[in-house]
Design an enzyme around this catalytic site. Sequence first.
Site, PDB file in Angstrom:
ATOM      1  N   LYS A 124       0.846  -1.196   0.000  1.00 22.27           N
ATOM      2  CA  LYS A 124       0.000   0.000   0.000  1.00 22.27           C
ATOM      3  C   LYS A 124       0.881   1.246   0.000  1.00 22.27           C
ATOM      4  O   LYS A 124       1.528   1.566   0.991  1.00 22.27           O
ATOM      5  CB  LYS A 124      -0.932   0.058   1.212  1.00 22.27           C
ATOM      6  N   SER A 184       5.478   7.179  10.335  1.00 17.66           N
ATOM      7  CA  SER A 184       5.609   7.860  11.620  1.00 17.66           C
ATOM      8  C   SER A 184       5.626   6.864  12.786  1.00 17.66           C
ATOM      9  O   SER A 184       5.055   5.776  12.700  1.00 17.66           O
ATOM     10  CB  SER A 184       4.455   8.840  11.805  1.00 17.66           C
ATOM     11  N   THR A 185       6.261   7.256  13.860  1.00 20.53           N
ATOM     12  CA  THR A 185       6.310   6.418  15.057  1.00 20.53           C
ATOM     13  C   THR A 185       4.898   6.221  15.612  1.00 20.53           C
ATOM     14  O   THR A 185       4.545   5.141  16.095  1.00 20.53           O
ATOM     15  CB  THR A 185       7.257   7.054  16.089  1.00 20.53           C
ATOM     16  N   GLY A 233       3.305   3.651  13.584  1.00 24.63           N
ATOM     17  CA  GLY A 233       4.012   2.404  13.884  1.00 24.63           C
ATOM     18  C   GLY A 233       3.434   1.721  15.122  1.00 24.63           C
ATOM     19  O   GLY A 233       3.267   0.500  15.170  1.00 24.63           O
ATOM     20  N   GLU A 262      10.214   0.941  10.314  1.00 26.08           N
ATOM     21  CA  GLU A 262      11.244   1.962  10.079  1.00 26.08           C
ATOM     22  C   GLU A 262      10.558   3.290  10.314  1.00 26.08           C
ATOM     23  O   GLU A 262       9.714   3.700   9.532  1.00 26.08           O
ATOM     24  CB  GLU A 262      11.770   1.808   8.657  1.00 26.08           C
ATOM     25  N   CYS A 278      13.649  10.567   7.130  1.00 29.53           N
ATOM     26  CA  CYS A 278      13.570  10.080   8.501  1.00 29.53           C
ATOM     27  C   CYS A 278      14.911  10.241   9.196  1.00 29.53           C
ATOM     28  O   CYS A 278      14.977  10.361  10.400  1.00 29.53           O
ATOM     29  CB  CYS A 278      13.102   8.638   8.522  1.00 29.53           C
ATOM     30  N   GLU A 317      10.103  15.332  15.721  1.00 29.85           N
ATOM     31  CA  GLU A 317      10.446  15.262  14.299  1.00 29.85           C
ATOM     32  C   GLU A 317       9.595  16.270  13.529  1.00 29.85           C
ATOM     33  O   GLU A 317       8.374  16.195  13.533  1.00 29.85           O
ATOM     34  CB  GLU A 317      10.183  13.846  13.787  1.00 29.85           C
TER      35      GLU A 317
END
Length: 502
Positions: free
Chosen positions: A200, A254-255, A258, A275, A309, A406
């Site tokens: 995706k 993004s964390t 994630g 990642e 990143c 970030e």
Amino acid sequence: MGVATVSANIHPGAASFVTKKGKILINNKWSDAASGKTFATYDPATGEVLAHVAEGDKADIDRAVAAARKAFEPNSPWRKMTASERGRLIWKFADLLEQNTEEFATLEAMDNGKPLTVARAADVPLAVDILRYMAGWATKIEGNTIPISVPYAPGAKFFVYTRREPIGVVGQIIPWNFPLLMAAWKLAPALATGCTVVLKPAEQTPLSALRLGELVVEAGFPEGVVNIVPGFGETAGAALTAHPDVDKIAFTGSTEVGKLILHAAAGNLKKVSLELGGKSPNVIFSDADQKGAIQGAASAIFFNQGQCCCAGSRLYIEKSIFDNVVEGISDQAKKIKVGPGLDPSTQMGPLVSEEQLNRVCGYLESGFSEGATAAAGGKKHGDKGYFVEPTVLVNTNPKMKVVQEEIFGPVVTATPFTDVEDVVKQGNDNIYGLAAGIWTKDISKAHRMAELLGAGTVWINCYNIFDAAMPFGGYKQSGWGREMGHDALDLYLQKKSVCTML
Ligand code: NAP
Ligand code: MG
């Protein structure tokens, strides 16, 4: 900072590709979404609609996963293929991509906004390279034999070996900052190990992945091996992540998302590799080659509009050279030619979307309201498209959001430090640990620092150097697992011990 104007002749293949409706690839056939819905992707340089794409959701993901499962059945053409045939197929896929470099570079520039010159020199060749690197690994996936001594079976003899087998059906979810390259980083090891895939792409940048799907078919991969479902994260992405018949999810983004993925994957305990974000420290010592360090530190943050990143977004400069270096980087920032990605003279393009523009501008406001000041840039650029000025922030403190979070835009914070101990403490004071940079001529200090900084990649006297053979991934909340290098194979393989009594 000048404003570029679009004067490039658009590659005819890319120009015609965006006029067609983007579709869903399942079993090597293109189709509309089951719902019939579409979504628009925008030209970030103008904010205008670029193309319309089928909006896949749960129903399409179900169909794609079923296709990938069928392609993974024991007697399927893909499973019966030898490792050598698989490797050659991936190599052919790489050749096709390379032959279409200009078209892919143009699509990336149009959909993501990045400079065409950069996409041509970096994104496409790096994507070709990871495919070739992984094509070579297909024939080198080996187990081993293990001598065992079983205390409760005295005198018995055993023959034990291990097999490294593909995990199975893999869901891959990728972001918009390097749309083609992220697709290649994901597909290459999955295909080399013999998995089947449902990919995706990001809603902002689906086009290069869809064109890549055409090359999957042209290369001759058996049907169902690679399926591509464009759509939204909350629907298509979430359905893929929660799907009980998906064996593994590989995610870059993004964390925050994630963590959502981890929760969704818990249902069938599918394997997960992540990642995620970063806030990488880039450290310049007073004994560094200052000119090189200034150039390197500027490109560490401004490359890809800061949407990396691993961007070197926290710059730490030894006190005695702080003013000089800040001035040098600010001069570089002011000279960067900002403009549409398709203009050959553009050095920095727009951010990918209005959402990102607002996010980055929100961070700038937050920094200023807490007392930071801009040594260069500091605001939106122009009144059309999603441009932000290359920005250097000073007068920050470690608690500010602009130092801790970030930003994912062309914004670097510059902070002075006194010595190794001080900069290691400041550098590691963050939830992320993706990358770090060190600039010094003192080789032993450099390697001591490399050990002390908590980061998955440490660059010494360079930055943003990537290679298919070099593992990449995060410490701390920057992720799980390593992409690229032979480590990436482990993300798609599982080990079986076979024990025979002789
Ligand atoms: P994101 O939401 O994490 O998107 C990454 C991918 O995950 C996209 O394909 C997205 O689909 C999908 N996704 C979103 N929600 C999902 C869900 N609940 N389940 C499954 N998949 C889901 O990133 P973003 O919103 O585009 O960007 C936000 C921030 O993330 C950035 O500002 C940056 O800080 C960070 N980021 C990091 C990287 C990186 O390389 N580490 C890359 C991009 C962004 P949609 O496209 O439909 O959202
Ligand atoms: Mg999103």
